[in-house]
Design an enzyme around this catalytic site. Structure first.
Site, PDB file in Angstrom:
ATOM      1  N   GLU A   1      18.846  17.925  97.406  1.00  0.00           N
ATOM      2  CA  GLU A   1      17.805  17.736  96.411  1.00  0.00           C
ATOM      3  C   GLU A   1      17.177  16.371  96.668  1.00  0.00           C
ATOM      4  O   GLU A   1      17.711  15.532  97.384  1.00  0.00           O
ATOM      5  CB  GLU A   1      18.392  17.816  94.992  1.00  0.00           C
ATOM      6  CG  GLU A   1      19.035  19.173  94.753  1.00  0.00           C
ATOM      7  CD  GLU A   1      19.163  19.566  93.302  1.00  0.00           C
ATOM      8  OE1 GLU A   1      20.008  19.006  92.603  1.00  0.00           O
ATOM      9  OE2 GLU A   1      18.407  20.473  92.877  1.00  0.00           O
TER      10      GLU A   1
ATOM     11  N   GLU B   1      24.545  22.573  94.854  1.00  0.00           N
ATOM     12  CA  GLU B   1      24.980  21.212  94.494  1.00  0.00           C
ATOM     13  C   GLU B   1      26.247  21.366  93.668  1.00  0.00           C
ATOM     14  O   GLU B   1      26.186  21.725  92.491  1.00  0.00           O
ATOM     15  CB  GLU B   1      23.896  20.517  93.663  1.00  0.00           C
ATOM     16  CG  GLU B   1      22.610  20.254  94.404  1.00  0.00           C
ATOM     17  CD  GLU B   1      22.750  19.186  95.474  1.00  0.00           C
ATOM     18  OE1 GLU B   1      23.815  18.559  95.572  1.00  0.00           O
ATOM     19  OE2 GLU B   1      21.784  19.003  96.231  1.00  0.00           O
TER      20      GLU B   1
ATOM     21  N   CYS C   1      29.100  14.698  88.932  1.00  0.00           N
ATOM     22  CA  CYS C   1      29.656  15.377  90.104  1.00  0.00           C
ATOM     23  C   CYS C   1      30.025  14.412  91.214  1.00  0.00           C
ATOM     24  O   CYS C   1      30.985  14.625  91.931  1.00  0.00           O
ATOM     25  CB  CYS C   1      28.643  16.380  90.618  1.00  0.00           C
ATOM     26  SG  CYS C   1      27.039  15.616  90.835  1.00  0.00           S
TER      27      CYS C   1
ATOM     28  N   ASN D   1      25.797  18.528  82.588  1.00  0.00           N
ATOM     29  CA  ASN D   1      25.929  17.068  82.482  1.00  0.00           C
ATOM     30  C   ASN D   1      24.587  16.326  82.528  1.00  0.00           C
ATOM     31  O   ASN D   1      24.432  15.295  81.899  1.00  0.00           O
ATOM     32  CB  ASN D   1      26.890  16.535  83.548  1.00  0.00           C
ATOM     33  CG  ASN D   1      26.471  16.945  84.934  1.00  0.00           C
ATOM     34  OD1 ASN D   1      25.665  17.850  85.112  1.00  0.00           O
ATOM     35  ND2 ASN D   1      27.003  16.276  85.919  1.00  0.00           N
TER      36      ASN D   1
HETATM   37  P1  NAD Z   1      29.683  26.022  86.210  1.00  0.00           P
HETATM   38  O1  NAD Z   1      29.875  26.345  87.640  1.00  0.00           O
HETATM   39  O2  NAD Z   1      30.635  26.553  85.234  1.00  0.00           O
HETATM   40  O3  NAD Z   1      28.249  26.514  85.724  1.00  0.00           O
HETATM   41  C1  NAD Z   1      27.067  26.078  86.352  1.00  0.00           C
HETATM   42  C2  NAD Z   1      25.936  27.037  86.022  1.00  0.00           C
HETATM   43  O4  NAD Z   1      26.165  28.267  86.697  1.00  0.00           O
HETATM   44  C3  NAD Z   1      25.802  27.386  84.539  1.00  0.00           C
HETATM   45  O5  NAD Z   1      24.432  27.456  84.221  1.00  0.00           O
HETATM   46  C4  NAD Z   1      26.448  28.756  84.452  1.00  0.00           C
HETATM   47  O6  NAD Z   1      25.962  29.544  83.395  1.00  0.00           O
HETATM   48  C5  NAD Z   1      26.051  29.347  85.781  1.00  0.00           C
HETATM   49  N1  NAD Z   1      26.916  30.428  86.280  1.00  0.00           N
HETATM   50  C6  NAD Z   1      28.222  30.634  86.031  1.00  0.00           C
HETATM   51  N2  NAD Z   1      28.658  31.722  86.706  1.00  0.00           N
HETATM   52  C7  NAD Z   1      27.608  32.216  87.397  1.00  0.00           C
HETATM   53  C8  NAD Z   1      27.422  33.313  88.296  1.00  0.00           C
HETATM   54  N3  NAD Z   1      28.421  34.119  88.624  1.00  0.00           N
HETATM   55  N4  NAD Z   1      26.203  33.501  88.830  1.00  0.00           N
HETATM   56  C9  NAD Z   1      25.173  32.668  88.541  1.00  0.00           C
HETATM   57  N5  NAD Z   1      25.280  31.626  87.687  1.00  0.00           N
HETATM   58  C10 NAD Z   1      26.491  31.383  87.123  1.00  0.00           C
HETATM   59  O7  NAD Z   1      29.599  24.428  86.169  1.00  0.00           O
HETATM   60  P2  NAD Z   1      29.490  23.505  84.877  1.00  0.00           P
HETATM   61  O8  NAD Z   1      30.846  23.515  84.238  1.00  0.00           O
HETATM   62  O9  NAD Z   1      28.280  23.792  84.091  1.00  0.00           O
HETATM   63  O10 NAD Z   1      29.236  22.091  85.568  1.00  0.00           O
HETATM   64  C11 NAD Z   1      30.247  21.309  86.053  1.00  0.00           C
HETATM   65  C12 NAD Z   1      30.357  21.438  87.557  1.00  0.00           C
HETATM   66  O11 NAD Z   1      29.103  21.186  88.164  1.00  0.00           O
HETATM   67  C13 NAD Z   1      31.292  20.424  88.137  1.00  0.00           C
HETATM   68  O12 NAD Z   1      32.070  21.016  89.151  1.00  0.00           O
HETATM   69  C14 NAD Z   1      30.376  19.391  88.730  1.00  0.00           C
HETATM   70  O13 NAD Z   1      30.926  18.648  89.747  1.00  0.00           O
HETATM   71  C15 NAD Z   1      29.230  20.222  89.179  1.00  0.00           C
HETATM   72  N6  NAD Z   1      28.021  19.409  89.271  1.00  0.00           N
HETATM   73  C16 NAD Z   1      27.470  19.176  90.496  1.00  0.00           C
HETATM   74  C17 NAD Z   1      26.341  18.393  90.617  1.00  0.00           C
HETATM   75  C18 NAD Z   1      25.721  18.128  91.956  1.00  0.00           C
HETATM   76  O14 NAD Z   1      24.560  17.784  92.011  1.00  0.00           O
HETATM   77  N7  NAD Z   1      26.418  18.267  93.052  1.00  0.00           N
HETATM   78  C19 NAD Z   1      25.746  17.861  89.478  1.00  0.00           C
HETATM   79  C20 NAD Z   1      26.319  18.120  88.249  1.00  0.00           C
HETATM   80  C21 NAD Z   1      27.454  18.909  88.160  1.00  0.00           C
END
Ligand code: NAD
Length: 487
Positions: A461, A249, A283, A152
């Site tokens: 962060e 995060e 998020c 995002n």
């Molecule tokens: P996701 O968890 O599917 O993926 C996040 C990242 O993790 C990607 O780069 C992915 O390739 C990687 N990943 C996936 N499986 C992994 C594993 N087993 N080991 C290591 N890396 C792995 O999330 P998304 O769909 O990309 O993003 C959306 C989510 O992120 C939502 O839940 C949102 O709330 C959260 N988010 C949180 C914040 C925050 O700062 N708290 C900010 C933005 C998004």
């Protein structure tokens, strides 16, 4: 349209390709067309990046903090000078409206580089007076850190993770989300141009397996993930099994509480910003909007009126206020939640459809959607949707709304709108969340810590907190007299 980068990865100051890795197509979410094809990292690429980072880090850590900071601040200036072209790239990568990326994305990364580039020189250990002998503490870097990004806020995420890591004297390997691999490569080039020595900021592309290979690599000292709660649990377990530092995060289902004495238009602006910015893919969004009974009907009427005016369209048109969602899977997921909301008895006050816009018929658009009459047990009030879907719930009393707001596994953010400041501070003190707003929503300036409580994460962060999380403390006792010994 094309946005093909010179190669998939950026390692040791150079673009690197290995076509042996699984194809990673980059889809423009507004049209569904493929605008670039990259390759997920092979084990060889992962090793190259880890080795480059390991080799470069010790000399970087020996530089004076102010010297490291100068390079970051130079990179920040380049980011700002190229804001327009980087914003365009971010819009192609994410589908977010250019009117947002022009003000929010490269600018936020630049803020982080500027802040940490300056702050690190003033971030140091302590002197402890022991009445003769004394002690001091040193803040030392961790070594090689891994950053894993969500889709995002791609360049913001790369900036928020790399700036404190590098300022503190670490090296970083950054793996962007497989959905948005482009802007981190642009950031890597900018770092090199600003004078960052080779090997300190490396970009490795890939799916979750590449993230896991990096997070589990024995040379890596820390992993910082932005992503969903299920991914966070896996990555934290992996890091924990090797006693690595970790910052998580993760997602949320945050409450935004509107008391009946609040300024109506401001509260609605907060609720709209906290649900529709970035097409709802934030998020910290306040997706459970609790409105006190006395204001509820006025709030809903005006909210619906304003929501209907949101302009969906071509993300590159500066007049467009909302672009598509990131991809088909997310599009289908969000529409699925809208169906569940209707089935479980919530009232669809506006939106809910998937418009076919002229020239963008294959784009992943969803209308900004407001549900009213939502109750705490409904799926749309419990699960993170990550799309432009707001749930409005009503409440009577302060104690009641605090208990209901806290009744969730998540704890990322929360907001309160009221003119009664005593109440505002009392309520935020009782809300279980890491990042809170009074009379605004979703602003995240780099000067203040950002992160979650409960299942929404660990660590912070931004702010000086981030420098703490990218460093470790060494305590040094210094004797000034003789050693007293019973032997
Ligand atoms: P996701 O968890 O599917 O993926 C996040 C990242 O993790 C990607 O780069 C992915 O390739 C990687 N990943 C996936 N499986 C992994 C594993 N087993 N080991 C290591 N890396 C792995 O999330 P998304 O769909 O990309 O993003 C959306 C989510 O992120 C939502 O839940 C949102 O709330 C959260 N988010 C949180 C914040 C925050 O700062 N708290 C900010 C933005 C998004």
């Amino acid at each position: 349209m094309t946005a093909q980068p010179k190669a998939s990865h950026y390692i040791n100051g150079r673009f690197v390709e290995d076509e042996g890795g699984k194809a990673l197509p980059v889809i423009y979410p507004a049209t569904g067309e493929t605008i670039a094809t990259l390759h997920s990292a092979t084990p060889n690429v992962v090793e190259l990046a880890v080795e480059a980072a390991r080799a470069a880090q010790p000399a970087w850590a020996r530089l004076k903090p102010v010297e490291r900071g100068r390079i970051l601040r130079r990179a920040s200036d380049i980011l700002r000078a190229r804001n327009a072209e980087l914003a365009r790239l971010e819009t192609l990568d994410t589908g977010k409206a250019i009117q947002e990326t022009l003000v929010a994305d490269p600018a936020s990364a630049a803020d982080a580089l500027e802040f940490f580039g300056g702050a690190v020189a003033a971030f140091h250990g302590d002197y402890v007076d022991l009445g003769g002998p004394f002690a001091y503490t040193r803040r030392e870097p961790l070594g090689v850190c891994v950053g894993i990004g969500a889709w995002n806020y791609p360049i913001q995420g790369a900036g928020w993770k790399s700036a404190p890591a590098l300022a503190m004297g670490n090296a970083m390997i950054f793996k962007p989300s497989e959905n948005t691999p482009l802007s981190a490569l642009a950031l890597a080039e900018i770092y090199t141009e600003a004078g960052l020595p080779d090997g300190l900021f490396n970009v490795v592309q890939g799916y979750g397996d590449v993230g896991a290979a990096l997070a589990g690599h024995p040379v890596v000292a820390k992993v910082s993930l932005t992503g969903s709660v299920p991914t966070g649990k896996k990555v934290l377990a992996l890091a924990g099994s090797q006693m690595k530092h970790a910052t998580m995060e993760l997602g949320g289902k945050s409450p935004l509480i509107v008391f009946e004495d609040a300024d109506l238009e401001n509260a609605i602006s907060g609720a709209m910003l906290g649900n529709f910015y970035s097409t709802g893919q934030v998020c910290s969004n306040g997706t459970r909007v609790f409105v006190q009974k006395g204001m509820h009907d006025r709030f809903v009427d005006r909210l619906v009126e304003r929501t209907k005016k949101i302009r969906l369209g071509d993300p590159l048109d500066p007049e467009t206020q909302m672009g598509p969602l990131i991809n088909k899977a997310q599009h289908d997921k969000v529409l699925g939640y809208i169906e569940i909301g209707k089935k479980e008895g919530a009232t669809l006050a506006t939106g809910g459809g998937a418009p076919k816009l002229q020239g963008f018929e294959n784009g992943f658009y969803v209308e900004p959607t407001v549900f009213t009459g939502v109750t705490d047990d409904m799926t749309i009030a419990r699960e993170e949707i990550f799309g432009p879907v707001m749930s409005v719930l009503s409440f009577d009393e302060e104690d009641e709304v605090i208990a209901r707001a806290n009744d969730t596994e998540f704890g990322l953010s929360a907001g309160v709108f009221t003119q009664d400041m005593a109440r505002a501070h009392r309520v935020v003190a009782d809300l279980q969340a890491g990042t809170l707003w009074i009379n605004h929503y979703n602003l995240s300036p780099v000067e203040i810590p950002f992160g979650g409580a409960k299942s929404s994460g660990i660590g912070r962060e931004n702010s000086l907190e981030a420098l703490r999380h990218y460093s470790q403390v060494k305590s040094v006792y210094v004797e000034t007299g003789s050693v007293e010994s019973p032997y």
